[in-house]
Design an enzyme around this catalytic site. Structure first.
Site, PDB file in Angstrom:
ATOM      1  N   MET A   1      63.889  62.570  47.527  1.00  0.00           N
ATOM      2  CA  MET A   1      62.689  62.196  46.760  1.00  0.00           C
ATOM      3  C   MET A   1      62.998  61.054  45.795  1.00  0.00           C
ATOM      4  O   MET A   1      62.715  59.923  46.081  1.00  0.00           O
ATOM      5  CB  MET A   1      62.170  63.415  46.003  1.00  0.00           C
ATOM      6  CG  MET A   1      61.506  64.412  46.935  1.00  0.00           C
ATOM      7  SD  MET A   1      60.262  65.422  46.128  1.00  0.00           S
ATOM      8  CE  MET A   1      61.287  66.553  45.232  1.00  0.00           C
ATOM      9  N   CYS A   2      63.593  61.323  44.672  1.00  0.00           N
ATOM     10  CA  CYS A   2      63.829  60.380  43.573  1.00  0.00           C
ATOM     11  C   CYS A   2      62.547  60.202  42.753  1.00  0.00           C
ATOM     12  O   CYS A   2      61.444  60.314  43.271  1.00  0.00           O
ATOM     13  CB  CYS A   2      64.297  58.996  44.009  1.00  0.00           C
ATOM     14  SG  CYS A   2      65.852  58.998  44.905  1.00  0.00           S
ATOM     15  N   GLY A   3      62.731  59.979  41.483  1.00  0.00           N
ATOM     16  CA  GLY A   3      61.607  59.713  40.591  1.00  0.00           C
ATOM     17  C   GLY A   3      61.815  58.393  39.886  1.00  0.00           C
ATOM     18  O   GLY A   3      62.933  58.031  39.526  1.00  0.00           O
ATOM     19  N   ARG A  32      62.296  65.721  40.735  1.00  0.00           N
ATOM     20  CA  ARG A  32      62.286  64.813  41.893  1.00  0.00           C
ATOM     21  C   ARG A  32      63.700  64.339  42.244  1.00  0.00           C
ATOM     22  O   ARG A  32      63.885  63.700  43.291  1.00  0.00           O
ATOM     23  CB  ARG A  32      61.410  63.591  41.621  1.00  0.00           C
ATOM     24  CG  ARG A  32      59.929  63.913  41.492  1.00  0.00           C
ATOM     25  CD  ARG A  32      59.107  62.648  41.541  1.00  0.00           C
ATOM     26  NE  ARG A  32      59.240  61.992  42.817  1.00  0.00           N
ATOM     27  CZ  ARG A  32      58.510  62.255  43.899  1.00  0.00           C
ATOM     28  NH1 ARG A  32      57.559  63.156  43.840  1.00  0.00           N
ATOM     29  NH2 ARG A  32      58.706  61.609  45.026  1.00  0.00           N
ATOM     30  N   THR A 148      65.480  58.765  38.369  1.00  0.00           N
ATOM     31  CA  THR A 148      66.215  60.007  38.507  1.00  0.00           C
ATOM     32  C   THR A 148      66.449  60.230  39.999  1.00  0.00           C
ATOM     33  O   THR A 148      65.537  60.118  40.801  1.00  0.00           O
ATOM     34  CB  THR A 148      65.505  61.181  37.806  1.00  0.00           C
ATOM     35  OG1 THR A 148      66.240  62.363  38.065  1.00  0.00           O
ATOM     36  CG2 THR A 148      64.070  61.353  38.255  1.00  0.00           C
TER      37      THR A 148
END
Lengths: 306, 228
Positions: A1-3, A32, A148
């Site tokens: 995902m990653c944010g 995330r 993140t």
């Protein structure tokens, strides 16, 4: 995902709060990607000065006496240590020299980024711990970007964390995965770019740097990325005075933007934006696929280019 | 009338309360405040409750709804009303990608715009969007209706089965095997019912064009081998 989060301030009155606002936005998106966190903050140096952000796995050894050791090499610098990172302020003319000197006197130190405005802080761990270690909340600035990470393309290390900076005052954060990064990396190496990791996002950052070095502005470089990068991406990029957003044509990776008279904000999800001042009255929208958005402090009127 | 302030109450308490409603219960209006973009708000409803959400929600709001009426007084993140079985979901603002994906029944009304992949793999749901929709909408749609008062993005109805698509504005491009079809009386009548159910006023069914499957792709045909 990653944010991903980003905040570009139009209202100078908000600048003292940039670090706190970005920190809260990033912490909200911890779920995330809990592998590592990072923030790039843009705040202008005094006239004629520039900054180099460095990182060390052994800050006690590498940062102790660094000012004096640089002075002994003829470089007058101000070193501010922040946990595993340090920001070195020097005259602009000394930027190339200090990179070489650091390589000689502190070979284990990594350069995170440099320029007249950018400071980069990134580490493995949860965003709340990363922002606390570096005291991000207290930082003021004109614009900033945070990330993140949920690692997919390379190891969970400090250098594998985002943002990636491959040129003066430039940085990029990425949610997605590129599929032609190995080829592109080889081409960029031939053009003289250097790489610290096997990470796909670093290739995207270096691509934009190389294109801008050929004279393109950020918007033109991002437009080129639509043709030259293959894979999934939502990018948020920063330059000394600008802030840009680009999603690939499929646009699977989420993105929400908000704009008021005071700021332009980006979040992977609306959750990241809910505590921004005046959000209830903001224009909130989902950026279109394959559309370049960028804002510049030199021309604060918002621009979206198709 | 239960009120859940999601800035104070965990999401699980809300969803458990919704799932715990006894058959025949009559206290069936739920108010939700401060959703703050939370994920999975009011998912898995299987009773005819009314849920009013005051604010914007994140991923998968009202997913799997079976008989409830959920109104979002704000915008919705990805996957609103995903796999709805029956009931009604109304979004007063915009909806992000894959709104109403895989829905088998019920009505989804989006009063603003919907992003990409609206109604992807729809299987009986009716979706009415007052604004415009993004690319790849109704991809592989099997049945149900997608009604769009504004424009549609690229590749509308790609690899479509038997979902019926009605667009009032421009279609940027049609996907593989999706074609414009004649609007017959039965379609005008169905469209009139849907517009009324969705609270659309002042728009006539004959302002729309109908799009559907050319049926060349989903049955194997040797002449189409290159398209598979």
């Amino acid at each position: 995902m990653c944010g991903i989060v980003g905040l570009f301030l139009k209202d100078k009155g908000l600048e003292p709060e940039l670090g706190a606002l970005l920190s809260d936005m990033l912490i909200t998106l911890t779920d995330r990607g809990p592998d590592s966190g990072g923030i790039a903050i843009y705040r202008a140096s005094s006239p004629g000065q520039a900054k180099v952000t460095i990182q060390s796995a052994d800050p006690g050894r590498d940062f102790t006496g660094l000012e004096a050791d640089l002075a002994a090499q003829g470089i007058r610098a101000l070193v501010t240590v922040k946990d595993t990172h340090a920001v070195i302020e020097v005259e602009i003319a000394k930027i190339s020299e200090i990179r070489l000197t650091l390589g000689a006197i502190r070979p284990d130190v990594r350069i995170m980024g440099s320029g007249q405005s950018i400071e980069i802080f990134k580490e493995t761990g949860l965003p709340k711990d990363v922002v606390a270690r570096f005291g991000i909340r207290a930082m003021s600035g004109s614009h900033g970007i945070g990330h993140t990470r949920m690692a997919t393309e390379s190891a969970v290390t400090t250098l594998g964390a985002h943002p990636f900076s491959t040129g003066a005052d430039q940085c990029l954060v990425h949610n997605g995965s590129l599929s032609n990064h190995n080829n592109l990396r080889r081409e960029l190496v031939r053009e003289g770019m250097t790489f610290e990791t096997q990470n796909d996002s670093e290739v995207a950052a270096a691509y934009l740097t190389a294109e801008m070095a050929k004279g393109k502005d950020l918007g033109e470089a991002l437009t080129g990325a639509l043709d030259d990068l293959d894979g999934f991406f939502t990018f948020v990029v920063g330059t000394k005075t600008g802030f840009g957003v680009l999603r690939d044509p499929i646009a699977c990776k989420p993105a929400v933007m908000a704009e008021t008279d005071q700021y332009v904000a980006f979040g992977s999800e609306y959750r990241a934006l809910v505590d921004l001042p005046g959000i209830a009255r903001a224009r909130v929208w989902e950026p279109e696929p394959a559309t370049v958005y960028f804002w510049d402090h030199k021309n604060v009127a918002a621009r979206a280019r198709v | 009338m239960p009120v859940f302030d999601l800035s104070q109450t965990p999401l699980r308490a809300l969803n458990s309360a919704l799932h715990g409603i006894e058959h025949g219960a009559n206290d069936t209006l739920f108010e939700i405040t401060n959703p703050r973009g939370s994920h999975a708000v009011a998912v898995g409803i299987d009773r005819p409750v009314n849920v009013e959400v005051h604010g914007s929600v994140g991923y998968y709001c009202a997913g799997m709804n079976d008989g409830g009426t959920v109104t979002i007084h704000g915008s919705a993140g990805p996957g609103i009303a995903e796999n709805m079985m029956s009931g009604t979901v109304i979004v007063e603002g915009d909806a992000s990608q894959y709104a109403g994906a895989t829905g088998r029944g019920g009505l989804l009304v989006i009063k603003g715009n919907a992003a990409s992949r609206c109604g992807i793999s729809m299987k009986g749901i009716d979706i009415v969007v007052h604004g415009s929709i993004g690319h790849m909408s109704a991809f592989m749609g099997q049945s149900g209706h997608l009604v769009v008062l504004g424009d549609a993005g690229d590749a509308l109805g790609d690899s479509l089965y038997e979902a019926k698509l009605f667009v009032r504005g421009q279609v940027k491009s049609l996907g593989a095997d999706c074609i414009e079809k004649a609007m017959r009386l039965e379609h005008l009548e169905a469209l009139a019912v849907l517009l009324e159910k969705a609270g659309v006023i002042g728009v006539k069914p004959d302002e729309f064009k109908r799009y559907g499957s050319a049926r060349k792709l989903y049955n194997f045909h040797i002449d189409n081998a290159e398209a598979y």
